[in-house]
Design an enzyme around this catalytic site. Structure first.
Site, PDB file in Angstrom:
ATOM      1  N   ALA A  15       1.106  -1.252   0.085  1.00 59.18           N
ATOM      2  CA  ALA A  15      -0.049  -0.127  -0.071  1.00 59.18           C
ATOM      3  C   ALA A  15       0.840   1.268  -0.106  1.00 59.18           C
ATOM      4  O   ALA A  15       2.017   1.216   0.520  1.00 59.18           O
ATOM      5  CB  ALA A  15      -1.015  -0.050   1.007  1.00 59.18           C
ATOM      6  N   ILE A  17       0.709   3.878   1.874  1.00 59.07           N
ATOM      7  CA  ILE A  17       1.153   4.329   2.990  1.00 59.07           C
ATOM      8  C   ILE A  17       2.289   3.399   3.490  1.00 59.07           C
ATOM      9  O   ILE A  17       3.442   3.916   4.122  1.00 59.07           O
ATOM     10  CB  ILE A  17       0.232   4.324   4.164  1.00 59.07           C
ATOM     11  CG1 ILE A  17       0.685   5.178   5.368  1.00 59.07           C
ATOM     12  CG2 ILE A  17      -0.183   2.914   4.304  1.00 59.07           C
ATOM     13  CD1 ILE A  17      -0.512   5.379   6.502  1.00 59.07           C
ATOM     14  N   ARG A  40       1.055 -10.504  -3.267  1.00 65.08           N
ATOM     15  CA  ARG A  40       0.353 -11.555  -4.149  1.00 65.08           C
ATOM     16  C   ARG A  40       0.860 -11.147  -5.717  1.00 65.08           C
ATOM     17  O   ARG A  40       1.109 -12.014  -6.352  1.00 65.08           O
ATOM     18  CB  ARG A  40      -1.084 -11.188  -4.247  1.00 65.08           C
ATOM     19  CG  ARG A  40      -1.571 -11.685  -2.938  1.00 65.08           C
ATOM     20  CD  ARG A  40      -3.130 -11.646  -2.812  1.00 65.08           C
ATOM     21  NE  ARG A  40      -3.498 -12.110  -1.572  1.00 65.08           N
ATOM     22  CZ  ARG A  40      -4.802 -11.860  -0.908  1.00 65.08           C
ATOM     23  NH1 ARG A  40      -5.627 -11.243  -1.465  1.00 65.08           N
ATOM     24  NH2 ARG A  40      -5.054 -12.561   0.309  1.00 65.08           N
ATOM     25  N   LEU A  76      -3.185  -3.543   4.735  1.00 65.23           N
ATOM     26  CA  LEU A  76      -4.106  -3.989   3.883  1.00 65.23           C
ATOM     27  C   LEU A  76      -5.482  -3.314   3.891  1.00 65.23           C
ATOM     28  O   LEU A  76      -5.793  -2.321   4.782  1.00 65.23           O
ATOM     29  CB  LEU A  76      -4.261  -5.523   4.048  1.00 65.23           C
ATOM     30  CG  LEU A  76      -3.288  -6.284   3.876  1.00 65.23           C
ATOM     31  CD1 LEU A  76      -3.353  -7.761   4.358  1.00 65.23           C
ATOM     32  CD2 LEU A  76      -2.536  -6.295   2.461  1.00 65.23           C
ATOM     33  N   HIS A  81      -7.880  -6.484   7.416  1.00 69.72           N
ATOM     34  CA  HIS A  81      -7.089  -6.341   8.915  1.00 69.72           C
ATOM     35  C   HIS A  81      -7.229  -7.509   9.555  1.00 69.72           C
ATOM     36  O   HIS A  81      -6.558  -7.914  10.332  1.00 69.72           O
ATOM     37  CB  HIS A  81      -7.500  -4.978   9.496  1.00 69.72           C
ATOM     38  CG  HIS A  81      -7.040  -3.816   8.658  1.00 69.72           C
ATOM     39  ND1 HIS A  81      -7.175  -2.365   9.114  1.00 69.72           N
ATOM     40  CD2 HIS A  81      -6.445  -3.656   7.473  1.00 69.72           C
ATOM     41  CE1 HIS A  81      -6.937  -1.645   8.308  1.00 69.72           C
ATOM     42  NE2 HIS A  81      -6.266  -2.280   7.178  1.00 69.72           N
ATOM     43  N   LYS A  99      -5.232   1.433  10.716  1.00 69.10           N
ATOM     44  CA  LYS A  99      -6.778   1.800  11.331  1.00 69.10           C
ATOM     45  C   LYS A  99      -7.818   1.777  10.130  1.00 69.10           C
ATOM     46  O   LYS A  99      -7.364   1.799   9.051  1.00 69.10           O
ATOM     47  CB  LYS A  99      -6.543   3.063  11.844  1.00 69.10           C
ATOM     48  CG  LYS A  99      -6.148   4.144  10.670  1.00 69.10           C
ATOM     49  CD  LYS A  99      -6.206   5.806  11.136  1.00 69.10           C
ATOM     50  CE  LYS A  99      -5.939   6.447   9.802  1.00 69.10           C
ATOM     51  NZ  LYS A  99      -5.193   6.118   8.851  1.00 69.10           N
ATOM     52  N   ASP A 179     -12.596   5.445   7.054  1.00 73.57           N
ATOM     53  CA  ASP A 179     -11.204   6.128   6.366  1.00 73.57           C
ATOM     54  C   ASP A 179     -10.729   7.533   7.046  1.00 73.57           C
ATOM     55  O   ASP A 179      -9.589   7.815   7.234  1.00 73.57           O
ATOM     56  CB  ASP A 179     -11.280   6.033   5.103  1.00 73.57           C
ATOM     57  CG  ASP A 179     -10.080   6.303   4.150  1.00 73.57           C
ATOM     58  OD1 ASP A 179      -9.186   5.695   4.163  1.00 73.57           O
ATOM     59  OD2 ASP A 179     -10.023   7.467   3.761  1.00 73.57           O
TER      60      ASP A 179
END
Length: 326
Positions: A15, A17, A40, A76, A81, A99, A179
């Site tokens: 990701a 971040i 993956r 993820l 999560h 989070k 989010d």
């Protein structure tokens, strides 16, 4: 792992971040190192791992089986999560998870219990609370800079996202509440204390979206201090909160995601005038990684902050239950 050895962290997924913020902080700290990156897509794993000299791993399960990984970072999509945090804990790994930790408060409680029973650290990656700005703000309020606290107004909004962004996908746990809404809600917990009740809430689903794209909530403490929260992901950017007291206001802009070189400004407005206090820069990403490593080394498991992520999960759930989406 010896006491002097760095905490060896494996990263589940590539990701933004993780690549842009977290892995550079992990690599820069002497207490931590990036050992492996899983995806993956083998090419993505290789590209993310290369700058840190880490192993590229094909598949999340393979990373969890590695003996050179002490802890796992889970960036993820939100709906994944819980599954991968549990898998990491059962593999004997400490976990730093993005989070919200899960999208369900009962699942959050179960994971916290599992970590505690296993003697493992489980930490939710809410970074802004590790910036010393907010410690300074709490001290100003405690010292009576704005008199008796009456209300908090907190907001976080970001510009419109592409329709293909995962935050528009309900199957992946998308939506504005989890989010961006988590920021003002966590600010309320951090600044007003744990005893908050949700009095009202509203979620708005934008045209063509399958998830809520905006919302607001009203919370209150037992003593009557209110928290007015607003959030969205089809907005002009705003990241701020204001504390309103009996004798003035305290205003913080760029409150939740400041860059490491940003010097925060706290604006204090009272009947005698307006004062702007320029504070020192601080690196909340580095601080968060350091706090996670310290928790692992102390052997504290989740004891350092078990209740806050659970209260946050319950409040998020209460906001959703009280809301009337339109």
């Amino acid at each position: 792992m010896t006491t002097a050895a760095p905490l060896r962290i494996g990263v589940l997924g590539c990701a933004d971040i993780a690549v842009r913020r977290m892995m550079p902080a992990m690599a820069a700290l002497p207490e931590t190192e990036v050992t492996a990156v899983a995806s993956r897509d083998p090419e993505k794993a290789a590209a993310a791992a290369a700058p840190h000299g880490a192993a590229a791993v094909h598949g999340y399960e393979a990373l969890l089986r590695r003996e050179d990984v002490d802890a796992v970072y889970v960036p993820l999509p939100a709906a994944l999560h819980a599954e991968w945090t549990e898998a990491a804990l059962r593999a004997g790994k400490h976990v730093l998870a993005e989070k919200p930790l899960t999208t369900d408060p009962e699942r959050t409680a179960a994971l916290l219990d599992l970590a505690a029973r296993s003697g493992l650290a489980l930490m939710e990656n809410v970074m802004f609370v590790h910036h010393r700005l907010h410690t300074d703000v709490r001290k100003l309020v405690a010292d009576g800079a704005i008199g008796e606290l009456r209300a908090l107004h907190a907001s976080f909004g970001i510009p419109r996202l592409p329709a293909t962004d995962i935050r528009h996908d309900p199957e992946l746990g998308g939506g504005a509440l989890g989010d961006v809404g988590v920021y003002p809600l966590r600010a309320a917990l951090h600044l007003l204390g744990d005893e908050l009740d949700v009095l009202g809430a509203h979620l708005v689903r934008g045209a063509g979206s399958r998830v809520e794209t905006a919302g607001g909530a009203l919370l209150a403490t037992p003593s009557g201090v209110t928290a007015h929260l607003a959030f969205g992901m089809d907005h002009g950017y705003r990241s701020a909160y204001e504390l309103w007291g009996s004798e003035g206001r305290l205003i913080v802009e760029r409150a939740y995601t400041p860059p490491a070189d940003h010097r925060p400004v706290v604006r204090l407005e009272t009947r005698t005038g307006t004062e702007e206090r320029l504070l020192d820069a601080d690196d909340q990403v580095r601080n968060t990684v350091a706090a996670f490593a310290a928790s692992v080394r102390a052997g504290a498991g989740v004891a350092h902050d078990r209740e806050t992520p659970l209260r946050q999960a319950r409040l998020l759930d209460a906001v959703r239950r009280r809301a009337a989406p339109s």
